[in-house]
Design an enzyme around this catalytic site. Structure first.
Site, short mmCIF file in Angstrom:
data_model
loop_
_atom_site.label_atom_id
_atom_site.label_comp_id
_atom_site.label_asym_id
_atom_site.label_seq_id
_atom_site.Cartn_x
_atom_site.Cartn_y
_atom_site.Cartn_z
N ASP A 185 -1.25 8.06 13.95
CA ASP A 185 -0.69 8.04 12.59
C ASP A 185 -0.98 9.34 11.86
OD1 ASP A 185 0.25 5.47 12.57
OD2 ASP A 185 -1.43 4.61 11.48
N ARG B 181 -3.56 -2.85 9.53
CA ARG B 181 -3.00 -2.20 10.71
C ARG B 181 -4.06 -1.51 11.55
NH1 ARG B 181 -0.99 2.59 10.79
NH2 ARG B 181 1.06 2.00 11.54
N PRO C 45 -6.49 2.56 -11.76
CA PRO C 45 -6.17 3.99 -11.63
C PRO C 45 -7.38 4.88 -11.88
CG PRO C 45 -5.05 3.00 -13.53
CD PRO C 45 -5.73 1.89 -12.80
N1 ADE Z 1 -3.57 -0.64 -11.28
C1 ADE Z 1 -2.70 0.06 -12.04
N2 ADE Z 1 -2.47 1.27 -11.53
C2 ADE Z 1 -3.21 1.35 -10.39
C3 ADE Z 1 -3.41 2.36 -9.42
N3 ADE Z 1 -2.81 3.54 -9.49
N4 ADE Z 1 -4.24 2.09 -8.39
C4 ADE Z 1 -4.89 0.91 -8.32
N5 ADE Z 1 -4.75 -0.08 -9.20
C5 ADE Z 1 -3.91 0.13 -10.23
#
Ligand code: ADE
Length: 235
Positions: free
Chosen positions: A169, A154, A89
């Site tokens: 898309d 894709r 994240p």
């Molecule tokens: N691992 C945990 N949360 C994540 C996210 N939001 N993006 C990528 N990997 C993650």
């Protein structure tokens, strides 16, 4: 394209890699995907891959040893250097332009974490691109890898039956997609717009363009700002 995934729960990928567009691309040899269990590179009989954080605090941290060794094993199997992706994240946000960039690479190695996070030396000791699929926290990188692989595959030539579909898309032109309709012409009092039944391809194309602009301005005005600034080379 070759994709290798390093994960603690590689079984998550099995049904995904056998279904739908990705399944067809795998079957047709457009992409080959290998999944490695990081736990197979554990050093003790309990197959531990995580440990408590130095300095204290909650949760467990993914250890360097098994991750580095899994990566080295995977990379020794092929010539060249992959683009290494660490899903977290804390990474840069996955956008359609990042997806398109990755789709142009011959080899991706995707690292999925779990627990409270990675030992920092995984980030700093390996040349990785850190990517996040959105501003929320998943329990592990596996669902993020599913998202990334789906979006990349894709775009590979031949992956979609209709070559036009990826180009229209949402996000492909920095805009959301126009509304689509299929039979019947009227459903519970809701009618298909007349222009789509007119057979006039010029009119249909301009209606779709107008609708895409309207929808983007209403729902995601930030996309039009981004498209404008990247056209001016500012990104
Ligand atoms: N691992 C945990 N949360 C994540 C996210 N939001 N993006 C990528 N990997 C993650």
């Amino acid at each position: 394209m070759r994709i290798d995934v390093l994960a603690l729960f590689p079984e998550v990928f099995e049904p995904f890699l056998a279904s739908s567009i990705v399944g067809r691309a795998v079957e047709g040899g457009i992409v080959s995907v290998g999944c490695v269990n990081i736990r197979d590179f554990a050093h003790d009989k309990h197959r531990s891959v995580d440990d408590r954080p130095f300095g204290g605090g909650p949760g467990m941290v993914l250890m360097c040893g098994p991750v580095f060794e899994a990566l080295e094993r995977v990379e020794a199997q092929r010539e060249g250097e992959p683009v290494r992706i660490l899903l977290t994240p804390q990474g840069e946000r996955l956008t359609q332009s990042v997806v398109a960039e990755l789709a142009g690479q011959p080899w991706l190695v995707i690292l999925c974490g779990h627990y409270e996070g990675f030992d920092e030396r995984i980030r700093t000791g390996i040349n990785v691109r850190e990517i996040s699929v959105g501003d929320y926290v998943l329990s592990g990188g596996e669902p993020a890898a599913v998202v990334l692989i789906d979006a990349v595959v894709r775009l590979l030539p031949g992956a979609l039956g209709d070559e036009g579909s990826a180009a229209s898309d949402s996000f492909a032109e920095g805009m959301l997609e126009y509304p689509q309709y299929t039979r019947p012409r009227a459903f519970r009092g809701m009618k298909v717009p007349d222009v789509l039944l007119s057979g006039d391809h010029g009119k249909i194309a301009s209606w779709r363009q107008e609708q895409a602009v309207k929808r983007t301005l209403e729902r995601r005005p930030d996309l039009t700002d981004e498209a404008g600034s990247s056209r001016q080379g500012k990104t």
